[in-house]
Design a protein around this motif. Sequence first.
Motif, short mmCIF file in Angstrom:
data_model
loop_
_atom_site.label_atom_id
_atom_site.label_comp_id
_atom_site.label_asym_id
_atom_site.label_seq_id
_atom_site.Cartn_x
_atom_site.Cartn_y
_atom_site.Cartn_z
N ILE A 126 -78.86 33.16 44.84
CA ILE A 126 -78.83 32.53 43.54
C ILE A 126 -77.65 31.51 43.39
CG2 ILE A 126 -78.55 32.97 41.16
CD1 ILE A 126 -78.72 35.97 41.50
N SER A 127 -78.30 30.25 42.93
CA SER A 127 -77.25 29.20 42.98
C SER A 127 -77.21 28.67 41.49
CB SER A 127 -78.01 27.87 43.64
OG SER A 127 -79.10 27.62 43.07
N LEU A 128 -76.05 27.80 41.17
CA LEU A 128 -75.71 27.66 39.79
C LEU A 128 -74.83 26.43 39.94
CD1 LEU A 128 -72.71 28.74 39.20
CD2 LEU A 128 -73.89 30.84 38.57
N THR A 129 -74.66 25.65 38.61
CA THR A 129 -73.73 24.69 38.55
C THR A 129 -72.80 25.04 37.37
OG1 THR A 129 -74.88 23.13 37.21
CG2 THR A 129 -74.91 22.84 39.54
N CYS A 130 -71.44 24.65 37.51
CA CYS A 130 -70.80 25.20 36.33
C CYS A 130 -69.38 24.25 36.50
CB CYS A 130 -70.02 26.54 36.47
SG CYS A 130 -69.05 26.94 38.07
N LYS A 131 -68.50 24.34 35.44
CA LYS A 131 -67.16 23.71 35.39
C LYS A 131 -66.35 24.31 36.29
CE LYS A 131 -68.90 21.31 31.48
NZ LYS A 131 -69.11 19.53 31.61
N ILE A 132 -65.41 23.42 36.87
CA ILE A 132 -64.48 24.03 37.56
C ILE A 132 -63.50 25.29 37.03
CG2 ILE A 132 -61.91 23.31 38.37
CD1 ILE A 132 -62.86 20.58 39.04
N SER A 133 -63.50 25.21 35.58
CA SER A 133 -62.66 26.34 35.05
C SER A 133 -63.57 27.53 34.85
CB SER A 133 -62.52 26.02 33.44
OG SER A 133 -63.79 25.59 32.90
N ASN A 134 -64.66 27.53 35.32
CA ASN A 134 -65.44 28.77 35.37
C ASN A 134 -65.74 29.35 36.80
OD1 ASN A 134 -66.15 29.15 32.62
ND2 ASN A 134 -68.02 27.71 32.72
N ILE A 135 -65.28 28.60 37.74
CA ILE A 135 -65.46 29.11 39.08
C ILE A 135 -64.71 30.58 39.37
CG2 ILE A 135 -64.17 28.85 41.49
CD1 ILE A 135 -64.55 25.83 41.09
N PRO A 136 -63.50 31.00 38.76
CA PRO A 136 -63.07 32.23 39.17
C PRO A 136 -64.20 33.25 38.20
CG PRO A 136 -61.43 30.87 38.29
CD PRO A 136 -62.59 30.10 38.02
N LEU A 137 -64.66 32.96 37.15
CA LEU A 137 -65.70 33.99 36.76
C LEU A 137 -67.07 34.27 37.66
CD1 LEU A 137 -67.23 35.43 34.26
CD2 LEU A 137 -68.18 32.97 33.51
N TYR A 138 -67.78 33.19 38.04
CA TYR A 138 -68.56 33.41 38.91
C TYR A 138 -68.20 33.86 40.42
CZ TYR A 138 -71.40 31.57 35.33
OH TYR A 138 -72.23 31.09 34.21
N GLU A 139 -67.04 33.78 40.75
CA GLU A 139 -66.48 34.43 42.05
C GLU A 139 -66.43 35.69 41.89
OE1 GLU A 139 -63.74 30.93 44.15
OE2 GLU A 139 -62.91 32.31 42.90
N LYS A 140 -66.24 36.32 40.94
CA LYS A 140 -66.03 37.89 40.32
C LYS A 140 -67.60 38.53 40.58
CE LYS A 140 -62.63 37.77 36.99
NZ LYS A 140 -62.46 37.82 35.56
N VAL A 150 -69.48 21.64 39.55
CA VAL A 150 -69.28 22.42 40.98
C VAL A 150 -70.69 23.32 41.26
CG1 VAL A 150 -68.20 24.06 42.35
CG2 VAL A 150 -66.96 22.36 40.94
N GLY A 151 -71.43 23.14 42.40
CA GLY A 151 -72.49 24.15 42.86
C GLY A 151 -71.79 25.32 43.40
N MET A 152 -72.37 26.47 43.32
CA MET A 152 -72.01 27.65 43.72
C MET A 152 -73.30 28.42 43.96
SD MET A 152 -68.87 28.95 41.05
CE MET A 152 -68.44 29.93 42.47
N SER A 153 -73.06 29.29 45.04
CA SER A 153 -74.23 29.90 45.63
C SER A 153 -73.63 31.30 46.03
CB SER A 153 -75.00 29.36 46.59
OG SER A 153 -76.17 30.15 47.12
N THR A 154 -74.71 32.32 46.06
CA THR A 154 -74.28 33.79 46.66
C THR A 154 -74.52 33.74 48.04
OG1 THR A 154 -76.63 34.41 46.06
CG2 THR A 154 -74.89 35.09 44.36
#
Length: 221
Positions: A126-140, A153-157
């Motif tokens: 799963i991928s998504l984009t989010c604000k820097i401030s939401n990185i800790p939320l999705y890292e969980k 910021v792009g993030m992926s599992t």
Amino acid sequence: MKIELIDSNLSERDKKVIIELASEHAADLDVHVFNKKSKIFPYMKAREELRTSEYMNRIGTVGYRGANLIVCRNPDGDIVGYLLYVCGVNNPKIKSIISTVVVKKYRKQGILSSMLTALFELSNAISLTCKISNIPLYEKFGFKVSKQWETMVGMSTDISLSDSIMTVDEDFLANHHYVKSAWQSLSPTNPKKVTKWYNEMVKDSQKEIKDVTTFFANNYA
């Protein structure tokens, strides 16, 4: 609370609720930098309304051209959270989250976690984009930072798995009569003001891009 997967038969009532949720949170979802107090907000809100409406129209279409929803309903059956996603062009098991919103008074009740869990069961990545401030939320939830997407910021599992997706065309949004009308209504008698407000937003966005670039250089170089 009830989690529900919707890939067809979206009611007009549910569609309206989701579009309203997305548009009210346009500042959180859009790559540009602005807030609800910004003079330009009604225009950006109209863009998000149209964007989300186009994705809603794709629900029920099979494959990468379609769109899918996971929603959370309260005991009265009202949608209090949604997660909108699409499948990869080449691999339907790779999902990309377009947007997700939980109604403010229902936050911190595990709704986002439940919707993501439902999506994990359907996905290899799963991928998504989010604000820097939401990185800790999705890292969980096991997401890892992958790349910079302008102000986001792009993030992926699973960074090793990626695919292209079919998004709503930006030119389509900019040239649509609904969005153009929102632009004109900002200041019908003084269009130069609107251009000034827009340029201020662009300036703020460019500053944010530099900040995100610095963040990557300091943390992921």
